[in-house]
Motif scaffolding. Structure first.
Motif, PDB file in Angstrom:
ATOM      1  N   ARG A  44       0.844  -1.200   0.000  1.00  0.00           N
ATOM      2  CA  ARG A  44       0.000   0.000   0.000  1.00  0.00           C
ATOM      3  C   ARG A  44       0.875   1.246   0.000  1.00  0.00           C
ATOM      4  O   ARG A  44       2.043   1.168   0.398  1.00  0.00           O
ATOM      5  CB  ARG A  44      -0.911   0.004   1.222  1.00  0.00           C
ATOM      6  CG  ARG A  44      -0.148   0.082   2.548  1.00  0.00           C
ATOM      7  CD  ARG A  44      -1.105   0.175   3.725  1.00  0.00           C
ATOM      8  NE  ARG A  44      -0.456   0.168   5.018  1.00  0.00           N
ATOM      9  CZ  ARG A  44       0.025   1.250   5.625  1.00  0.00           C
ATOM     10  NH1 ARG A  44      -0.020   2.425   5.051  1.00  0.00           N
ATOM     11  NH2 ARG A  44       0.581   1.165   6.825  1.00  0.00           N
ATOM     12  N   PRO A  45       0.332   2.374  -0.426  1.00  0.00           N
ATOM     13  CA  PRO A  45       1.090   3.622  -0.276  1.00  0.00           C
ATOM     14  C   PRO A  45       1.300   3.864   1.231  1.00  0.00           C
ATOM     15  O   PRO A  45       0.411   3.579   2.041  1.00  0.00           O
ATOM     16  CB  PRO A  45       0.176   4.684  -0.876  1.00  0.00           C
ATOM     17  CG  PRO A  45      -0.756   3.914  -1.773  1.00  0.00           C
ATOM     18  CD  PRO A  45      -0.931   2.581  -1.121  1.00  0.00           C
TER      19      PRO A  45
ATOM     20  N   ILE B 123      10.047  -0.172   1.024  1.00  0.00           N
ATOM     21  CA  ILE B 123      10.430  -1.446   0.407  1.00  0.00           C
ATOM     22  C   ILE B 123       9.255  -2.032  -0.368  1.00  0.00           C
ATOM     23  O   ILE B 123       8.177  -2.238   0.199  1.00  0.00           O
ATOM     24  CB  ILE B 123      10.909  -2.444   1.484  1.00  0.00           C
ATOM     25  CG1 ILE B 123      12.032  -1.811   2.320  1.00  0.00           C
ATOM     26  CG2 ILE B 123      11.334  -3.763   0.857  1.00  0.00           C
ATOM     27  CD1 ILE B 123      12.302  -2.506   3.630  1.00  0.00           C
ATOM     28  N   GLY B 124       9.479  -2.324  -1.643  1.00  0.00           N
ATOM     29  CA  GLY B 124       8.449  -2.890  -2.493  1.00  0.00           C
ATOM     30  C   GLY B 124       8.178  -4.357  -2.188  1.00  0.00           C
ATOM     31  O   GLY B 124       8.905  -5.000  -1.424  1.00  0.00           O
ATOM     32  N   ALA B 125       7.135  -4.898  -2.817  1.00  0.00           N
ATOM     33  CA  ALA B 125       6.754  -6.296  -2.618  1.00  0.00           C
ATOM     34  C   ALA B 125       7.852  -7.259  -3.056  1.00  0.00           C
ATOM     35  O   ALA B 125       7.932  -8.386  -2.561  1.00  0.00           O
ATOM     36  CB  ALA B 125       5.459  -6.587  -3.363  1.00  0.00           C
ATOM     37  N   ASP B 126       8.721  -6.829  -3.951  1.00  0.00           N
ATOM     38  CA  ASP B 126       9.827  -7.683  -4.423  1.00  0.00           C
ATOM     39  C   ASP B 126      11.053  -7.632  -3.507  1.00  0.00           C
ATOM     40  O   ASP B 126      12.081  -8.256  -3.781  1.00  0.00           O
ATOM     41  CB  ASP B 126      10.225  -7.297  -5.846  1.00  0.00           C
ATOM     42  CG  ASP B 126      10.759  -5.867  -5.953  1.00  0.00           C
ATOM     43  OD1 ASP B 126      10.727  -5.110  -4.954  1.00  0.00           O
ATOM     44  OD2 ASP B 126      11.195  -5.494  -7.066  1.00  0.00           O
TER      45      ASP B 126
ATOM     46  N   SER C 286      12.333   3.684  -2.409  1.00  0.00           N
ATOM     47  CA  SER C 286      12.851   5.036  -2.200  1.00  0.00           C
ATOM     48  C   SER C 286      13.310   5.175  -0.753  1.00  0.00           C
ATOM     49  O   SER C 286      12.972   4.353   0.097  1.00  0.00           O
ATOM     50  CB  SER C 286      11.783   6.092  -2.523  1.00  0.00           C
ATOM     51  OG  SER C 286      10.647   5.914  -1.692  1.00  0.00           O
ATOM     52  N   ILE C 287      14.083   6.237  -0.510  1.00  0.00           N
ATOM     53  CA  ILE C 287      14.595   6.515   0.834  1.00  0.00           C
ATOM     54  C   ILE C 287      14.391   7.994   1.135  1.00  0.00           C
ATOM     55  O   ILE C 287      14.770   8.853   0.344  1.00  0.00           O
ATOM     56  CB  ILE C 287      16.105   6.188   0.942  1.00  0.00           C
ATOM     57  CG1 ILE C 287      16.374   4.722   0.607  1.00  0.00           C
ATOM     58  CG2 ILE C 287      16.633   6.541   2.336  1.00  0.00           C
ATOM     59  CD1 ILE C 287      17.858   4.366   0.520  1.00  0.00           C
ATOM     60  N   ALA C 288      13.803   8.280   2.294  1.00  0.00           N
ATOM     61  CA  ALA C 288      13.732   9.648   2.807  1.00  0.00           C
ATOM     62  C   ALA C 288      14.860   9.765   3.833  1.00  0.00           C
ATOM     63  O   ALA C 288      14.794   9.155   4.899  1.00  0.00           O
ATOM     64  CB  ALA C 288      12.378   9.910   3.440  1.00  0.00           C
TER      65      ALA C 288
ATOM     66  N   SER D 237       5.854   7.228   0.478  1.00  0.00           N
ATOM     67  CA  SER D 237       6.428   6.357  -0.548  1.00  0.00           C
ATOM     68  C   SER D 237       5.994   6.867  -1.914  1.00  0.00           C
ATOM     69  O   SER D 237       5.011   7.602  -2.030  1.00  0.00           O
ATOM     70  CB  SER D 237       5.948   4.914  -0.344  1.00  0.00           C
ATOM     71  OG  SER D 237       4.544   4.821  -0.480  1.00  0.00           O
ATOM     72  N   ILE D 238       6.710   6.450  -2.947  1.00  0.00           N
ATOM     73  CA  ILE D 238       6.350   6.834  -4.311  1.00  0.00           C
ATOM     74  C   ILE D 238       5.117   6.074  -4.769  1.00  0.00           C
ATOM     75  O   ILE D 238       4.242   6.612  -5.424  1.00  0.00           O
ATOM     76  CB  ILE D 238       7.537   6.585  -5.269  1.00  0.00           C
ATOM     77  CG1 ILE D 238       8.706   7.491  -4.881  1.00  0.00           C
ATOM     78  CG2 ILE D 238       7.136   6.798  -6.714  1.00  0.00           C
ATOM     79  CD1 ILE D 238      10.008   7.160  -5.596  1.00  0.00           C
TER      80      ILE D 238
END
Length: 171
Positions: free
Chosen positions: A102-103, A120-123, A128-130, A143-144
């Motif tokens: 989710r976002p 962290i994406g599902a893969d 991305s990092i803040a 998140s993006i």
């Protein structure tokens, strides 16, 4: 007169990558081996805050970084996060796993120290990092796109260690 040898070089070039790839596979299962010296998901007991501790690995190029992270598994634990903490060790952090990607958005209310917030994406790849989020800020860090989890580390650590978008996170 030149001597001609059978064409063995192309065959070597075909088998070399296959043999290198095989070195990174578990012989029993045929699946990818875990990074050397790191056991993602291994239970490390319980934190002072009462959360379960897990071993987490970030694979960045040829480097594997090991962290001991608190698992904020419940909504209440995720709402508390790292608020009111006065410090965070370089090998420590907190993981926020979600049941479905989710976002995600985080803020720094009542957070006393700067953090690097890693989406962290599902893969398992870093989306991305803040970096160095501002303590006490009410501004949402987002998140993006949809993510499966979020990792918080000490502010500035991702840059210091060369951790970047696209790196693999395992826990």
């Amino acid at each position: 007169m030149t001597k001609r040898f059978p064409q063995t070089k192309p065959i070597l070039f075909l088998f070399l990558p296959l043999s290198i790839a095989a070195c990174n596979l578990d012989a029993a299962t045929g699946s990818a081996k875990e990074p050397a010296g790191c056991n993602p998901g291994k239970s490390l007991g319980q934190s002072e805050a009462g959360l379960s501790l897990l071993e987490l690995c970030i694979v960045s190029g040829d480097q594997t970084r090991r962290f001991s992270v608190e698992n904020a598994a419940t909504a209440a634990q995720q709402a508390q996060g790292l608020m009111f903490r006065k410090s965070l060790a370089d090998d420590a952090g907190m993981i926020f796993p979600f049941p479905q990607p989710r976002p995600a958005g985080f803020w720094m209310k009542n957070t006393l120290i700067p953090l690097d917030i890693i989406f962290i994406g599902a893969d398992g790849r870093i989306e991305s990092i803040a970096e160095n989020t501002v303590p006490y800020s009410l501004e949402s860090v987002k998140s993006i796109g949809p993510v499966a989890s979020v990792l918080e580390l000490r502010g500035g650590l991702t840059r210091q260690l060369g951790i970047k978008a696209g790196d693999l996170v395992q826990y």
